[in-house]
Write a protein that holds these residues in place. Structure first.
Motif, PDB file in Angstrom:
ATOM      1  N   GLY A 152      21.754  11.164   5.063  1.00  0.00           N
ATOM      2  CA  GLY A 152      22.228  12.036   3.983  1.00  0.00           C
ATOM      3  C   GLY A 152      22.616  11.306   2.709  1.00  0.00           C
ATOM      4  N   GLU A 153      22.507   9.930   2.711  1.00  0.00           N
ATOM      5  CA  GLU A 153      22.812   9.173   1.484  1.00  0.00           C
ATOM      6  C   GLU A 153      21.559   8.430   1.062  1.00  0.00           C
ATOM      7  OE1 GLU A 153      26.286   6.671   2.036  1.00  0.00           O
ATOM      8  OE2 GLU A 153      27.329   8.348   3.015  1.00  0.00           O
ATOM      9  N   TYR A 154      21.160   8.602  -0.189  1.00  0.00           N
ATOM     10  CA  TYR A 154      19.868   8.085  -0.653  1.00  0.00           C
ATOM     11  C   TYR A 154      20.064   7.152  -1.847  1.00  0.00           C
ATOM     12  CZ  TYR A 154      19.442  12.759   1.406  1.00  0.00           C
ATOM     13  OH  TYR A 154      19.614  13.875   2.195  1.00  0.00           O
ATOM     14  N   THR A 155      19.615   5.898  -1.741  1.00  0.00           N
ATOM     15  CA  THR A 155      19.714   4.955  -2.848  1.00  0.00           C
ATOM     16  C   THR A 155      18.326   4.705  -3.417  1.00  0.00           C
ATOM     17  OG1 THR A 155      21.519   3.887  -1.674  1.00  0.00           O
ATOM     18  CG2 THR A 155      20.551   2.647  -3.503  1.00  0.00           C
ATOM     19  N   LEU A 156      18.165   4.939  -4.720  1.00  0.00           N
ATOM     20  CA  LEU A 156      16.862   4.763  -5.365  1.00  0.00           C
ATOM     21  C   LEU A 156      16.499   3.279  -5.454  1.00  0.00           C
ATOM     22  CD1 LEU A 156      14.541   6.248  -6.931  1.00  0.00           C
ATOM     23  CD2 LEU A 156      15.789   5.659  -9.020  1.00  0.00           C
ATOM     24  N   LEU A 157      15.320   2.910  -4.944  1.00  0.00           N
ATOM     25  CA  LEU A 157      14.851   1.521  -5.010  1.00  0.00           C
ATOM     26  C   LEU A 157      13.801   1.346  -6.094  1.00  0.00           C
ATOM     27  CD1 LEU A 157      14.293   0.678  -1.227  1.00  0.00           C
ATOM     28  CD2 LEU A 157      16.256   0.073  -2.654  1.00  0.00           C
ATOM     29  N   GLY A 158      13.006   2.371  -6.341  1.00  0.00           N
ATOM     30  CA  GLY A 158      11.930   2.266  -7.329  1.00  0.00           C
ATOM     31  C   GLY A 158      11.318   3.630  -7.555  1.00  0.00           C
ATOM     32  N   ARG A 159      10.616   3.756  -8.671  1.00  0.00           N
ATOM     33  CA  ARG A 159       9.992   5.051  -8.978  1.00  0.00           C
ATOM     34  C   ARG A 159       8.851   4.811  -9.945  1.00  0.00           C
ATOM     35  NH1 ARG A 159      14.925   6.956 -12.856  1.00  0.00           N
ATOM     36  NH2 ARG A 159      14.497   5.464 -14.484  1.00  0.00           N
ATOM     37  N   THR A 160       8.077   5.867 -10.194  1.00  0.00           N
ATOM     38  CA  THR A 160       6.980   5.683 -11.118  1.00  0.00           C
ATOM     39  C   THR A 160       7.500   5.643 -12.554  1.00  0.00           C
ATOM     40  OG1 THR A 160       4.854   6.500 -11.890  1.00  0.00           O
ATOM     41  CG2 THR A 160       6.446   8.164 -11.207  1.00  0.00           C
ATOM     42  N   ARG A 161       6.868   4.786 -13.347  1.00  0.00           N
ATOM     43  CA  ARG A 161       7.259   4.682 -14.754  1.00  0.00           C
ATOM     44  C   ARG A 161       6.586   5.772 -15.582  1.00  0.00           C
ATOM     45  NH1 ARG A 161       8.437  -0.839 -16.066  1.00  0.00           N
ATOM     46  NH2 ARG A 161       9.561  -1.671 -14.277  1.00  0.00           N
ATOM     47  N   ASP A 162       5.499   6.338 -15.025  1.00  0.00           N
ATOM     48  CA  ASP A 162       4.747   7.323 -15.812  1.00  0.00           C
ATOM     49  C   ASP A 162       4.311   8.485 -14.927  1.00  0.00           C
ATOM     50  OD1 ASP A 162       2.395   5.900 -14.596  1.00  0.00           O
ATOM     51  OD2 ASP A 162       2.919   4.372 -16.069  1.00  0.00           O
ATOM     52  N   ASP A 163       3.038   8.538 -14.530  1.00  0.00           N
ATOM     53  CA  ASP A 163       2.551   9.664 -13.732  1.00  0.00           C
ATOM     54  C   ASP A 163       2.971   9.520 -12.271  1.00  0.00           C
ATOM     55  OD1 ASP A 163       1.306  10.428 -16.009  1.00  0.00           O
ATOM     56  OD2 ASP A 163      -0.741  10.110 -15.307  1.00  0.00           O
ATOM     57  N   ALA A 164       3.162  10.654 -11.600  1.00  0.00           N
ATOM     58  CA  ALA A 164       3.346  10.643 -10.152  1.00  0.00           C
ATOM     59  C   ALA A 164       1.962  10.508  -9.509  1.00  0.00           C
ATOM     60  CB  ALA A 164       4.009  11.934  -9.691  1.00  0.00           C
ATOM     61  N   LEU A 205       3.416  -4.720 -13.595  1.00  0.00           N
ATOM     62  CA  LEU A 205       4.676  -4.171 -14.093  1.00  0.00           C
ATOM     63  C   LEU A 205       5.683  -5.309 -14.174  1.00  0.00           C
ATOM     64  CD1 LEU A 205       5.197  -0.856 -12.105  1.00  0.00           C
ATOM     65  CD2 LEU A 205       4.842  -1.103 -14.549  1.00  0.00           C
ATOM     66  N   THR A 206       5.608  -6.076 -15.246  1.00  0.00           N
ATOM     67  CA  THR A 206       6.523  -7.210 -15.337  1.00  0.00           C
ATOM     68  C   THR A 206       7.717  -6.885 -16.234  1.00  0.00           C
ATOM     69  OG1 THR A 206       4.977  -8.014 -16.971  1.00  0.00           O
ATOM     70  CG2 THR A 206       4.912  -9.076 -14.828  1.00  0.00           C
ATOM     71  N   ASN A 207       7.529  -5.876 -17.102  1.00  0.00           N
ATOM     72  CA  ASN A 207       8.612  -5.526 -18.027  1.00  0.00           C
ATOM     73  C   ASN A 207       9.613  -4.589 -17.360  1.00  0.00           C
ATOM     74  OD1 ASN A 207       6.445  -3.678 -17.920  1.00  0.00           O
ATOM     75  ND2 ASN A 207       7.334  -2.558 -19.606  1.00  0.00           N
ATOM     76  N   PRO A 208      10.907  -4.641 -17.775  1.00  0.00           N
ATOM     77  CA  PRO A 208      11.868  -3.691 -17.202  1.00  0.00           C
ATOM     78  C   PRO A 208      11.579  -2.274 -17.673  1.00  0.00           C
ATOM     79  CG  PRO A 208      12.928  -5.082 -18.865  1.00  0.00           C
ATOM     80  CD  PRO A 208      11.514  -5.562 -18.737  1.00  0.00           C
ATOM     81  N   ASP A 209      12.083  -1.298 -16.916  1.00  0.00           N
ATOM     82  CA  ASP A 209      11.916   0.110 -17.261  1.00  0.00           C
ATOM     83  C   ASP A 209      12.728   0.397 -18.531  1.00  0.00           C
ATOM     84  OD1 ASP A 209      11.818   2.822 -17.420  1.00  0.00           O
ATOM     85  OD2 ASP A 209      12.365   3.185 -15.318  1.00  0.00           O
ATOM     86  N   ARG A 210      12.054   0.879 -19.580  1.00  0.00           N
ATOM     87  CA  ARG A 210      12.745   1.154 -20.844  1.00  0.00           C
ATOM     88  C   ARG A 210      13.834   2.207 -20.679  1.00  0.00           C
ATOM     89  NH1 ARG A 210       8.788   3.227 -24.831  1.00  0.00           N
ATOM     90  NH2 ARG A 210       7.384   2.972 -23.076  1.00  0.00           N
ATOM     91  N   ASN A 211      13.627   3.122 -19.728  1.00  0.00           N
ATOM     92  CA  ASN A 211      14.598   4.200 -19.536  1.00  0.00           C
ATOM     93  C   ASN A 211      15.752   3.798 -18.624  1.00  0.00           C
ATOM     94  OD1 ASN A 211      13.090   6.063 -21.113  1.00  0.00           O
ATOM     95  ND2 ASN A 211      11.654   6.224 -19.404  1.00  0.00           N
ATOM     96  N   ASP A 216      16.448  -3.042 -11.242  1.00  0.00           N
ATOM     97  CA  ASP A 216      15.438  -4.021 -10.874  1.00  0.00           C
ATOM     98  C   ASP A 216      14.149  -3.233 -10.617  1.00  0.00           C
ATOM     99  OD1 ASP A 216      13.757  -5.710  -9.572  1.00  0.00           O
ATOM    100  OD2 ASP A 216      15.158  -6.293  -8.002  1.00  0.00           O
ATOM    101  N   GLY A 217      13.113  -3.502 -11.430  1.00  0.00           N
ATOM    102  CA  GLY A 217      11.931  -2.651 -11.353  1.00  0.00           C
ATOM    103  C   GLY A 217      10.856  -3.143 -10.398  1.00  0.00           C
ATOM    104  N   ARG A 218      11.223  -4.044  -9.476  1.00  0.00           N
ATOM    105  CA  ARG A 218      10.170  -4.665  -8.655  1.00  0.00           C
ATOM    106  C   ARG A 218       9.463  -3.680  -7.711  1.00  0.00           C
ATOM    107  NH1 ARG A 218      12.694  -9.313  -5.563  1.00  0.00           N
ATOM    108  NH2 ARG A 218      14.514  -8.931  -6.842  1.00  0.00           N
ATOM    109  N   PHE A 219      10.136  -2.562  -7.408  1.00  0.00           N
ATOM    110  CA  PHE A 219       9.495  -1.580  -6.520  1.00  0.00           C
ATOM    111  C   PHE A 219       9.062  -0.319  -7.273  1.00  0.00           C
ATOM    112  CE2 PHE A 219      12.374  -3.926  -3.510  1.00  0.00           C
ATOM    113  CZ  PHE A 219      11.348  -4.699  -2.965  1.00  0.00           C
ATOM    114  N   ASP A 220       8.813  -0.483  -8.579  1.00  0.00           N
ATOM    115  CA  ASP A 220       8.349   0.658  -9.373  1.00  0.00           C
ATOM    116  C   ASP A 220       6.836   0.841  -9.235  1.00  0.00           C
ATOM    117  OD1 ASP A 220      10.849   1.249 -10.198  1.00  0.00           O
ATOM    118  OD2 ASP A 220      10.625   0.531 -12.256  1.00  0.00           O
TER     119      ASP A 220
END
Ligand code: KG4
Ligand code: ZN
Length: 350
Positions: A152-164, A205-211, A216-220
């Protein structure tokens, strides 16, 4: 404990009755009214048409869920509804309906995040899985990785920077004139094609997420570069052939090559995150988890890397209300009841 789940975040009107039998979740009914036939004509979901159709369908879908679940309104102990994220007009139909029903019955209402619903579909299907777990939610609107150390507890590790990922499928299918939704169509065609026919440029994807520069964007993820590469390839082939429509052999090869890249990226990032966080299990949920290649590759890699992978059945992969009822059970157990002024939230974060 009997929970009535309601889901109207996009183009499916759904209701389900799920019972908690001493900690085990039992799906008594799971009804989905799909609007695909309505939106197909427009090549994608038209928000205004979607919300109007939800209004038409919601009463019948809920009544059907109760009847299929051999339950009456009096048997319902609590309601769970998707608060967001999704299309605001669509969400409002479910939220307004659920608030009214909860008030009329004098029963508690729980507000559920749609992504929590997708995550909980794994527990709903398989029961408790070993923790910590890494869960990939991959759908038409989202491609995100979560770490779960406590249920029931969810920690975000990475996500898409643009399209799903699902969005990329839908856009590529549209570009090829294959229809909507694109995922199942490309999945089927890909099985007849050569998956190494086309070499796509790599995505870095070497640059950090602008948003979210602090993350840490390694799993984006990123799928817009691949989408553009497909567009360029199709335009070049159309120019070379002097025709709008590519021959079928080229379309199946393109579908297979595209699908290979998407699936490789999803699997690679998910297993890396699992290794990095010493996960004891992996879950894959959301509409794209219905993909045949993703399921096969995930199972094959599960055997090689000796980490169990859990995917929900097809009916629980795509949008449904049983997963919303399940996520609602968790919040109910934690006493997180929605206030009477609950409102829908189009970009509700998890
Ligand atoms: O979870 P879902 O039903 O709705 C959202 O929350 O977005 O996911 C819908 C997405 C669509 O983009 C659809 O094309 C994709 O899931 N999808 C698939 C497959 N079945 C559905 N993508 C790839 N392969 C499939 N077999
Ligand atoms: Zn969804």
């Amino acid at each position: 404990m009997l929970v009535l789940g309601i889901e109207t975040s996009c183009d499916e009107t759904a209701a389900a009755v799920v019972e908690d039998v001493s900690g085990r979740w039992d799906i008594r009914s799971n009804v989905v009214a799909s609007q695909v036939a309505i939106h197909r004509e427009w090549g994608g979901v038209v928000p205004e048409l979607a919300s109007r159709q939800h209004v038409r369908d919601i009463c019948g879908v809920v009544e059907r869920a109760l009847a299929d679940g051999r339950a009456t309104w009096a048997d319902v102990d609590a309601l769970a509804v998707t608060q967001g994220p999704g299309l605001i007009g669509s969400l409002l139909v479910g939220v307004s309906f659920a608030k009214s029903a909860a008030w009329a019955l004098g029963k508690p209402l729980v507000a559920v995040n749609h992504l929590a619903g997708h995550i909980e579909s794994i527990w709903l299907e398989h029961g408790p899985i070993a923790l910590p777990a890494v869960v990939l939610v991959v759908s038409g609107g989202h491609t995100s990785l979560y770490l779960i150390t406590h249920e029931g507890e969810y920690t975000l590790l990475g996500r898409t920077r643009d399209d799903a990922a699902g969005e990329a499928y839908d856009k590529v299918a549209k570009l090829l004139g294959l229809g909507y939704p694109g995922g199942p169509i490309i999945d089927r065609l890909a099985q007849q094609g050569n998956d190494v026919a086309i070499r796509w440029p790599g995505t870095r994807l070497t640059n950090p997420d602008r948003n979210a520069p602090e993350r840490d964007g390694r799993f984006d993820f990123s799928f817009s570069g691949l989408k553009t590469a497909v567009l360029r390839h199709v335009r070049e082939r159309q120019a070379a052939l002097g025709a709008e429509q590519l021959p079928r052999e080229e379309i199946v090869d393109l579908a297979a090559s595209f699908q290979r890249r998407v699936v490789d990226t999803l699997i690679d990032r998910t297993f890396s995150a699992a290794r990095w966080h010493a996960a004891k299990s992996i879950g894959i949920a959301g509409g794209v988890s219905a993909n045949s290649r993703l399921r096969e590759e995930a199972m094959a890699k599960s055997v090689r890397s000796e980490i169990p992978v859990y995917v929900p059945s097809l009916a629980l992969s795509t949008d449904n209300a049983a997963m919303i009822a399940a996520a609602g059970m968790r919040k109910l157990a934690a006493g997180q009841i929605a206030a009477a002024d609950l409102n829908a939230a189009a970009s509700l974060p998890l």
